[in-house]
Motif scaffolding. Structure first.
Motif, PDB file in Angstrom:
ATOM      1  N   PHE A 149       0.847  -1.194   0.000  1.00  0.00           N
ATOM      2  CA  PHE A 149       0.000   0.000   0.000  1.00  0.00           C
ATOM      3  C   PHE A 149       0.883   1.244   0.000  1.00  0.00           C
ATOM      4  O   PHE A 149       1.906   1.295   0.690  1.00  0.00           O
ATOM      5  N   SER A 150       0.473   2.232  -0.766  1.00  0.00           N
ATOM      6  CA  SER A 150       1.241   3.482  -0.832  1.00  0.00           C
ATOM      7  C   SER A 150       0.377   4.630  -0.322  1.00  0.00           C
ATOM      8  O   SER A 150      -0.783   4.768  -0.714  1.00  0.00           O
ATOM      9  N   TYR A 151       0.965   5.421   0.543  1.00  0.00           N
ATOM     10  CA  TYR A 151       0.247   6.542   1.141  1.00  0.00           C
ATOM     11  C   TYR A 151      -0.006   7.650   0.124  1.00  0.00           C
ATOM     12  O   TYR A 151       0.679   7.767  -0.878  1.00  0.00           O
ATOM     13  N   GLY A 152      -1.026   8.441   0.435  1.00  0.00           N
ATOM     14  CA  GLY A 152      -1.395   9.551  -0.425  1.00  0.00           C
ATOM     15  C   GLY A 152      -2.735   9.363  -1.098  1.00  0.00           C
ATOM     16  O   GLY A 152      -3.097  10.109  -2.001  1.00  0.00           O
ATOM     17  N   GLY A 153      -3.518   8.359  -0.621  1.00  0.00           N
ATOM     18  CA  GLY A 153      -4.819   8.078  -1.212  1.00  0.00           C
ATOM     19  C   GLY A 153      -5.958   8.266  -0.234  1.00  0.00           C
ATOM     20  O   GLY A 153      -5.744   8.462   0.977  1.00  0.00           O
ATOM     21  N   THR A 154      -7.173   8.172  -0.739  1.00  0.00           N
ATOM     22  CA  THR A 154      -8.355   8.409   0.088  1.00  0.00           C
ATOM     23  C   THR A 154      -8.630   7.284   1.072  1.00  0.00           C
ATOM     24  O   THR A 154      -9.484   7.431   1.936  1.00  0.00           O
ATOM     25  N   GLN A 155      -7.905   6.165   0.957  1.00  0.00           N
ATOM     26  CA  GLN A 155      -8.091   5.051   1.889  1.00  0.00           C
ATOM     27  C   GLN A 155      -6.886   4.854   2.805  1.00  0.00           C
ATOM     28  O   GLN A 155      -6.701   3.786   3.383  1.00  0.00           O
ATOM     29  N   ASP A 156      -6.108   5.891   2.994  1.00  0.00           N
ATOM     30  CA  ASP A 156      -4.938   5.795   3.880  1.00  0.00           C
ATOM     31  C   ASP A 156      -5.313   5.324   5.274  1.00  0.00           C
ATOM     32  O   ASP A 156      -4.535   4.630   5.935  1.00  0.00           O
ATOM     33  N   PRO A 165       2.715  -4.132   4.612  1.00  0.00           N
ATOM     34  CA  PRO A 165       3.808  -3.551   3.833  1.00  0.00           C
ATOM     35  C   PRO A 165       3.305  -2.274   3.157  1.00  0.00           C
ATOM     36  O   PRO A 165       2.247  -2.278   2.531  1.00  0.00           O
ATOM     37  N   HIS A 166       4.036  -1.193   3.300  1.00  0.00           N
ATOM     38  CA  HIS A 166       3.568   0.078   2.767  1.00  0.00           C
ATOM     39  C   HIS A 166       4.740   0.930   2.306  1.00  0.00           C
ATOM     40  O   HIS A 166       5.900   0.620   2.595  1.00  0.00           O
ATOM     41  N   ALA A 167       4.418   1.965   1.580  1.00  0.00           N
ATOM     42  CA  ALA A 167       5.426   2.905   1.098  1.00  0.00           C
ATOM     43  C   ALA A 167       4.927   4.321   1.301  1.00  0.00           C
ATOM     44  O   ALA A 167       3.738   4.603   1.147  1.00  0.00           O
TER      45      ALA A 167
END
Length: 245
Positions: A149-156, A165-167
């Motif tokens: 998952f990558s931050y910066g979206g509406t489902q953060d 695991p995230h970025a």
């Protein structure tokens, strides 16, 4: 698919980033859960927005939208080619989306079948479709598919940083290291083999770096979420970056 790194045997499949218009006039959104990343996306700048690059990405999307079964069959066949079979002891990797995302459930399900059809290939994705992947991919995740998952979206808010695991995208290498994140810079395969906490330094695009400032995508999205008005009818547009005073 195209190879992006011969030494690491990474191939890529991609779509256009976020919203646009196909040559036939249809509007699309290939990143349905994009948030503040919309204003900071490298794939919405430079050559990605024009000419042969955009045309190629839009052709990919049009194929998916108009003939998903045909596209799936062709991808399944393509991945059996010897180019996707590494010498003994090696691995061929395919990054699914360096722009765009899993834009619908049927599209995601098609990919899950494709992954299972090619166990000799390792697939990976950065994605902001947290709810979709958690419900439909995580419970029976193909062994050769890794998603982050990558931050910066509406489902953060659905990302559990201790478990998923995230970025996150940081202003620079120094800031991500100070936050205790591992840098993606040495190899994009950190998305597959790296720790849960992966940091990406902002692309060296001056106007995007200026817009991001000293904050991470995660922090900018939190600020945008806190500032957005209550929406009583539908989801509404993705929150935009907070404006500087």
């Amino acid at each position: 698919m195209r190879s992006s790194c011969a030494s690491e045997r990474i191939y890529k499949w991609t779509l256009p980033a976020f919203e646009g218009e196909l040559p036939d006039g249809r509007r699309y959104n290939a990143c349905p859960t994009a948030g503040v990343c919309v204003d900071l996306c490298y794939a919405r700048a430079g050559h990605f927005r024009h000419g042969t690059v955009l045309a190629a990405h839009q052709r990919n999307l049009q194929y998916v939208l108009d003939d998903l079964p045909g596209w799936e069959a062709q991808m399944t066949e393509e991945l059996q080619h010897r180019r996707y079979r590494a010498p003994e002891g090696g691995t061929v990797h395919v990054r699914v989306h360096d722009a765009g995302d899993y834009l619908s459930l049927p599209y995601l399900k098609a990919w899950l079948r494709i992954f299972r059809s090619a166990p000799h290939v390792t697939f990976y994705s950065y994605t902001k479709q947290v709810a979709l992947l958690e419900k439909w991919a995580r419970p029976d995740q193909p062994a050769n598919f890794h998603f982050r998952f990558s931050y910066g979206g509406t489902q953060d808010g659905l990302i559990d940083p201790a478990r998923h695991p995230h970025a996150d995208v940081f202003p620079n290498e120094e800031s991500l290291q100070a936050a205790g994140y591992t840098s993606q810079t040495p190899s994009d395969l950190q998305a597959v083999y790296g720790p849960n906490t992966l940091g990406l330094a902002a692309n060296n695009i001056p106007h995007l770096k200026k817009r991001q400032g000293k904050e991470t995508f995660r922090a900018l999205q939190e600020a945008a979420d806190a500032d957005k008005p209550v929406r009583r009818h539908g989801r509404g547009p993705a929150p935009r970056l907070p404006q500087a005073d």
